[in-house]
Scaffold this motif. Structure first.
Motif, PDB file in Angstrom:
ATOM      1  N   LEU A   1       0.829  -1.210   0.000  1.00  0.00           N
ATOM      2  CA  LEU A   1       0.000   0.000   0.000  1.00  0.00           C
ATOM      3  C   LEU A   1       0.865   1.263   0.000  1.00  0.00           C
ATOM      4  O   LEU A   1       0.558   2.242  -0.690  1.00  0.00           O
ATOM      5  N   THR A   2       1.947   1.241   0.746  1.00  0.00           N
ATOM      6  CA  THR A   2       2.846   2.398   0.798  1.00  0.00           C
ATOM      7  C   THR A   2       3.485   2.646  -0.561  1.00  0.00           C
ATOM      8  O   THR A   2       3.551   3.788  -1.026  1.00  0.00           O
ATOM      9  N   VAL A   3       3.942   1.587  -1.214  1.00  0.00           N
ATOM     10  CA  VAL A   3       4.559   1.726  -2.537  1.00  0.00           C
ATOM     11  C   VAL A   3       3.524   2.188  -3.562  1.00  0.00           C
ATOM     12  O   VAL A   3       3.816   3.025  -4.427  1.00  0.00           O
ATOM     13  N   THR A   4       2.304   1.670  -3.472  1.00  0.00           N
ATOM     14  CA  THR A   4       1.245   2.095  -4.384  1.00  0.00           C
ATOM     15  C   THR A   4       0.963   3.585  -4.223  1.00  0.00           C
ATOM     16  O   THR A   4       0.816   4.306  -5.210  1.00  0.00           O
ATOM     17  N   PHE A   5       0.895   4.039  -2.979  1.00  0.00           N
ATOM     18  CA  PHE A   5       0.681   5.468  -2.722  1.00  0.00           C
ATOM     19  C   PHE A   5       1.830   6.300  -3.295  1.00  0.00           C
ATOM     20  O   PHE A   5       1.602   7.300  -3.969  1.00  0.00           O
ATOM     21  N   ALA A   6       3.055   5.887  -3.023  1.00  0.00           N
ATOM     22  CA  ALA A   6       4.208   6.645  -3.510  1.00  0.00           C
ATOM     23  C   ALA A   6       4.259   6.663  -5.031  1.00  0.00           C
ATOM     24  O   ALA A   6       4.599   7.688  -5.636  1.00  0.00           O
ATOM     25  N   ALA A   7       3.907   5.547  -5.654  1.00  0.00           N
ATOM     26  CA  ALA A   7       3.939   5.481  -7.118  1.00  0.00           C
ATOM     27  C   ALA A   7       2.890   6.388  -7.749  1.00  0.00           C
ATOM     28  O   ALA A   7       3.071   6.862  -8.869  1.00  0.00           O
TER      29      ALA A   7
ATOM     30  N   LEU B   1       3.469  13.272  -9.471  1.00  0.00           N
ATOM     31  CA  LEU B   1       2.823  14.583  -9.427  1.00  0.00           C
ATOM     32  C   LEU B   1       3.719  15.643  -8.802  1.00  0.00           C
ATOM     33  O   LEU B   1       3.418  16.831  -8.898  1.00  0.00           O
ATOM     34  N   MET B   2       4.796  15.208  -8.164  1.00  0.00           N
ATOM     35  CA  MET B   2       5.704  16.123  -7.472  1.00  0.00           C
ATOM     36  C   MET B   2       6.868  16.511  -8.395  1.00  0.00           C
ATOM     37  O   MET B   2       7.116  15.877  -9.404  1.00  0.00           O
ATOM     38  N   HIS B   3       7.581  17.553  -7.980  1.00  0.00           N
ATOM     39  CA  HIS B   3       8.740  17.999  -8.741  1.00  0.00           C
ATOM     40  C   HIS B   3      10.016  17.608  -8.016  1.00  0.00           C
ATOM     41  O   HIS B   3      10.143  17.804  -6.815  1.00  0.00           O
ATOM     42  N   GLY B   4      10.948  17.039  -8.738  1.00  0.00           N
ATOM     43  CA  GLY B   4      12.308  16.785  -8.293  1.00  0.00           C
ATOM     44  C   GLY B   4      12.488  16.288  -6.872  1.00  0.00           C
ATOM     45  O   GLY B   4      12.254  15.124  -6.571  1.00  0.00           O
ATOM     46  N   ALA B   5      12.903  17.197  -5.999  1.00  0.00           N
ATOM     47  CA  ALA B   5      13.249  16.832  -4.629  1.00  0.00           C
ATOM     48  C   ALA B   5      12.036  16.341  -3.845  1.00  0.00           C
ATOM     49  O   ALA B   5      12.171  15.474  -2.973  1.00  0.00           O
ATOM     50  N   ALA B   6      10.850  16.861  -4.149  1.00  0.00           N
ATOM     51  CA  ALA B   6       9.650  16.420  -3.442  1.00  0.00           C
ATOM     52  C   ALA B   6       9.334  14.957  -3.781  1.00  0.00           C
ATOM     53  O   ALA B   6       8.921  14.186  -2.907  1.00  0.00           O
ATOM     54  N   ALA B   7       9.553  14.564  -5.026  1.00  0.00           N
ATOM     55  CA  ALA B   7       9.334  13.172  -5.416  1.00  0.00           C
ATOM     56  C   ALA B   7      10.328  12.253  -4.714  1.00  0.00           C
ATOM     57  O   ALA B   7       9.966  11.166  -4.250  1.00  0.00           O
ATOM     58  N   VAL B   8      11.565  12.704  -4.624  1.00  0.00           N
ATOM     59  CA  VAL B   8      12.581  11.922  -3.908  1.00  0.00           C
ATOM     60  C   VAL B   8      12.197  11.812  -2.431  1.00  0.00           C
ATOM     61  O   VAL B   8      12.349  10.745  -1.820  1.00  0.00           O
ATOM     62  N   LEU B   9      11.683  12.881  -1.861  1.00  0.00           N
ATOM     63  CA  LEU B   9      11.252  12.867  -0.467  1.00  0.00           C
ATOM     64  C   LEU B   9      10.090  11.901  -0.253  1.00  0.00           C
ATOM     65  O   LEU B   9      10.053  11.185   0.752  1.00  0.00           O
ATOM     66  N   VAL B  10       9.159  11.843  -1.188  1.00  0.00           N
ATOM     67  CA  VAL B  10       8.039  10.896  -1.087  1.00  0.00           C
ATOM     68  C   VAL B  10       8.568   9.468  -1.060  1.00  0.00           C
ATOM     69  O   VAL B  10       8.160   8.645  -0.226  1.00  0.00           O
ATOM     70  N   TRP B  11       9.492   9.139  -1.973  1.00  0.00           N
ATOM     71  CA  TRP B  11      10.043   7.785  -2.002  1.00  0.00           C
ATOM     72  C   TRP B  11      10.887   7.496  -0.760  1.00  0.00           C
ATOM     73  O   TRP B  11      10.868   6.379  -0.244  1.00  0.00           O
ATOM     74  N   ALA B  12      11.626   8.488  -0.272  1.00  0.00           N
ATOM     75  CA  ALA B  12      12.440   8.294   0.933  1.00  0.00           C
ATOM     76  C   ALA B  12      11.555   8.054   2.157  1.00  0.00           C
ATOM     77  O   ALA B  12      11.855   7.180   2.988  1.00  0.00           O
ATOM     78  N   MET B  13      10.470   8.807   2.258  1.00  0.00           N
ATOM     79  CA  MET B  13       9.551   8.594   3.380  1.00  0.00           C
ATOM     80  C   MET B  13       8.872   7.232   3.285  1.00  0.00           C
ATOM     81  O   MET B  13       8.633   6.572   4.302  1.00  0.00           O
ATOM     82  N   SER B  14       8.566   6.800   2.076  1.00  0.00           N
ATOM     83  CA  SER B  14       7.981   5.471   1.892  1.00  0.00           C
ATOM     84  C   SER B  14       8.960   4.381   2.322  1.00  0.00           C
ATOM     85  O   SER B  14       8.578   3.428   3.008  1.00  0.00           O
TER      86      SER B  14
END
Length: 136
Positions: free
Chosen positions: A88-94, A99-112
């Motif tokens: 579920l976490t990976v599905t949410f992050a994917a 939809l995020m830009h650059g560093a925010a997308a990396v932050l989403v994956w890092a938090m996941s």
């Protein structure tokens, strides 16, 4: 903590969750644009709801196994809960990261990744007796 024989304590929340999931799935399928990402949107829209329902079912089975004192079943169900919550976490992050830009997308994956690793530690590596000692 729920008692295994108490039907009223768990039946209503399960019915509400099933109806809400079915309504959200119907809305997601209705809003799915033809020819969207990945071709057919049905399985992609249904996957998070199926994972959530399986997770709730596994949590209920874990409660029953705990009430019965079945440690082997609890271990298997603990692994299933971790795998389903990780999926579920990976599905949410994917879905959110594109939809995020650059560093925010990396932050989403890092938090996941941190959530998945933290869940593994708390469910499998952190000894149960230490958790119970802190509660009592």
């Amino acid at each position: 903590m729920m008692i295994a024989g108490d039907v009223r304590g768990w039946l209503l929340p399960q019915i509400v969750m099933a109806v809400a999931s079915a309504a959200a799935l119907a809305l997601a399928l209705w809003r799915q644009q033809p020819g969207g990402r990945g071709g057919s949107g049905g399985p992609a829209a249904a996957a998070p709801y199926a994972l959530l329902l399986l997770l709730l079912w596994c949590l209920r089975a874990f409660e029953r196994a705990a009430g019965a004192g079945d440690a082997a079943a609890q271990g298997r169900l603990r692994l299933a809960v971790w795998l389903l919550s990780s999926a579920l976490t990976v599905t949410f992050a994917a879905r959110v990261a594109p939809l995020m830009h650059g560093a925010a997308a990396v932050l989403v994956w890092a938090m996941s990744a941190a959530t998945i690793c933290g869940g593994f530690y708390m469910l499998d590596l952190f000894p149960l007796h230490r958790r119970l000692d802190r509660i009592n």
